[in-house]
Design a protein around this motif. Structure first.
Motif, PDB file in Angstrom:
ATOM      1  N   GLY A  88       2.873  13.463  11.804  1.00  0.00           N
ATOM      2  CA  GLY A  88       3.398  13.141  13.130  1.00  0.00           C
ATOM      3  C   GLY A  88       4.424  12.037  13.106  1.00  0.00           C
ATOM      4  O   GLY A  88       4.912  11.615  12.052  1.00  0.00           O
ATOM      5  N   GLU A  89       4.741  11.541  14.319  1.00  0.00           N
ATOM      6  CA  GLU A  89       5.673  10.434  14.448  1.00  0.00           C
ATOM      7  C   GLU A  89       5.067   9.203  13.778  1.00  0.00           C
ATOM      8  O   GLU A  89       3.890   8.898  13.961  1.00  0.00           O
ATOM      9  CB  GLU A  89       5.943  10.145  15.920  1.00  0.00           C
ATOM     10  N   LYS A  90       5.878   8.527  13.003  1.00  0.00           N
ATOM     11  CA  LYS A  90       5.349   7.407  12.220  1.00  0.00           C
ATOM     12  C   LYS A  90       6.350   6.271  12.152  1.00  0.00           C
ATOM     13  O   LYS A  90       7.529   6.446  12.425  1.00  0.00           O
ATOM     14  CB  LYS A  90       4.975   7.863  10.812  1.00  0.00           C
ATOM     15  N   ILE A  91       5.816   5.098  11.781  1.00  0.00           N
ATOM     16  CA  ILE A  91       6.644   3.947  11.458  1.00  0.00           C
ATOM     17  C   ILE A  91       6.293   3.549  10.035  1.00  0.00           C
ATOM     18  O   ILE A  91       5.210   3.883   9.536  1.00  0.00           O
ATOM     19  CB  ILE A  91       6.433   2.771  12.438  1.00  0.00           C
ATOM     20  N   GLY A  92       7.212   2.841   9.382  1.00  0.00           N
ATOM     21  CA  GLY A  92       6.969   2.461   7.999  1.00  0.00           C
ATOM     22  C   GLY A  92       7.606   1.136   7.664  1.00  0.00           C
ATOM     23  O   GLY A  92       8.417   0.605   8.430  1.00  0.00           O
ATOM     24  N   THR A  93       7.222   0.632   6.517  1.00  0.00           N
ATOM     25  CA  THR A  93       7.806  -0.600   6.012  1.00  0.00           C
ATOM     26  C   THR A  93       7.911  -0.526   4.492  1.00  0.00           C
ATOM     27  O   THR A  93       7.027   0.013   3.839  1.00  0.00           O
ATOM     28  CB  THR A  93       6.993  -1.840   6.471  1.00  0.00           C
ATOM     29  N   ASP A  94       9.018  -1.030   3.976  1.00  0.00           N
ATOM     30  CA  ASP A  94       9.235  -1.086   2.532  1.00  0.00           C
ATOM     31  C   ASP A  94       8.774  -2.439   2.011  1.00  0.00           C
ATOM     32  O   ASP A  94       8.824  -3.438   2.728  1.00  0.00           O
ATOM     33  CB  ASP A  94      10.721  -0.902   2.198  1.00  0.00           C
ATOM     34  N   TYR A  95       8.338  -2.479   0.755  1.00  0.00           N
ATOM     35  CA  TYR A  95       7.858  -3.727   0.170  1.00  0.00           C
ATOM     36  C   TYR A  95       8.024  -3.701  -1.340  1.00  0.00           C
ATOM     37  O   TYR A  95       8.206  -2.650  -1.944  1.00  0.00           O
ATOM     38  CB  TYR A  95       6.390  -3.973   0.547  1.00  0.00           C
ATOM     39  N   LYS A  96       7.929  -4.908  -1.922  1.00  0.00           N
ATOM     40  CA  LYS A  96       8.055  -5.048  -3.372  1.00  0.00           C
ATOM     41  C   LYS A  96       6.678  -5.101  -4.013  1.00  0.00           C
ATOM     42  O   LYS A  96       5.742  -5.686  -3.475  1.00  0.00           O
ATOM     43  CB  LYS A  96       8.821  -6.326  -3.718  1.00  0.00           C
ATOM     44  N   VAL A 134       0.086  -5.647   6.863  1.00  0.00           N
ATOM     45  CA  VAL A 134       0.064  -6.560   8.014  1.00  0.00           C
ATOM     46  C   VAL A 134       1.290  -6.317   8.882  1.00  0.00           C
ATOM     47  O   VAL A 134       1.190  -6.192  10.110  1.00  0.00           O
ATOM     48  CB  VAL A 134       0.016  -8.029   7.536  1.00  0.00           C
ATOM     49  N   ASP A 135       2.453  -6.252   8.257  1.00  0.00           N
ATOM     50  CA  ASP A 135       3.699  -6.018   8.986  1.00  0.00           C
ATOM     51  C   ASP A 135       3.639  -4.711   9.768  1.00  0.00           C
ATOM     52  O   ASP A 135       4.013  -4.654  10.942  1.00  0.00           O
ATOM     53  CB  ASP A 135       4.876  -6.010   8.005  1.00  0.00           C
ATOM     54  N   LEU A 136       3.149  -3.679   9.134  1.00  0.00           N
ATOM     55  CA  LEU A 136       3.078  -2.364   9.768  1.00  0.00           C
ATOM     56  C   LEU A 136       2.138  -2.372  10.972  1.00  0.00           C
ATOM     57  O   LEU A 136       2.477  -1.852  12.040  1.00  0.00           O
ATOM     58  CB  LEU A 136       2.618  -1.340   8.725  1.00  0.00           C
ATOM     59  N   ILE A 137       0.969  -2.958  10.813  1.00  0.00           N
ATOM     60  CA  ILE A 137       0.009  -3.036  11.928  1.00  0.00           C
ATOM     61  C   ILE A 137       0.597  -3.856  13.073  1.00  0.00           C
ATOM     62  O   ILE A 137       0.475  -3.483  14.249  1.00  0.00           O
ATOM     63  CB  ILE A 137      -1.328  -3.624  11.438  1.00  0.00           C
TER      64      ILE A 137
END
Length: 178
Positions: A88-96, A134-137
């Motif tokens: 479904g529709e989603k959000i995301g975050t990139d990380y190292k 944490v960022d994603l939540i």
């Protein structure tokens, strides 16, 4: 016997994985032990804030920890997934990571505004994955005030990075050095 030494003894250490000089702490050997796994979940559950309403697990071993905790605590479970896994529709975050970069995603609307979410994973090392969680939540409107792990590798600083974000961090086992 020190606190949680019984659980620590069930975790396999694998030298030079995934690359030379790394001591990999493999919780799969702990999960194979029924009594050890039960004690792990029970001890983690005893650390959870009472007003927590959702348990977020990071793919993949974090799902195992989150599922056990959500069941014991009678809470729902939020899955933070690798790219391409959510329909479904989603959000995301990139990380190292210690070894490169990655991305995690979650469905839009699975966290209610202001909802208190517990973040869990099997292990915290440099903290990149946990900080991304944490960022994603938070992007989704949730509040993260606590994170739980089976293992902390304190020399790598991840738990301290989470604490710098005003998150209370607990781990059952610390493995220093190596």
């Amino acid at each position: 016997m020190t606190q949680n030494e019984d659980l620590s003894a069930l975790i396999r250490s694998i030298p030079d994985y995934p690359k030379p000089g790394i001591m990999f702490r493999d919780v799969s050997s702990l999960l194979l032990d029924a009594k050890g796994y039960r004690m792990t979940i029970d001890r983690l559950a005893g650390l959870v804030d009472e007003d927590t309403t959702l348990v977020a697990g990071i793919e993949a071993r974090g799902f195992i920890v989150a599922s056990g905790l959500a069941y014991v605590l009678g809470l729902g479970q939020l899955m933070l997934r690798k790219p391409g896994k959510l329909p479904g529709e989603k959000i995301g975050t990139d990380y190292k990571l210690e070894y490169g970069t990655d991305r995690i995603e979650m469905h839009v609307g699975h966290v209610k505004p202001g909802q208190k979410v517990l973040l869990v994973d099997d292990l915290v090392a440099t903290g990149g994955t946990a900080l991304a969680g944490v960022d994603l939540i938070r992007q989704g409107g949730g509040k993260v005030e606590q994170a739980l792990f089976i293992v902390d590798l304190p020399d790598l600083g991840g738990a301290e990075k989470l604490r710098a974000q005003n998150i209370r961090v607990n781990a059952l086992i610390d493995f220093d050095g190596d």
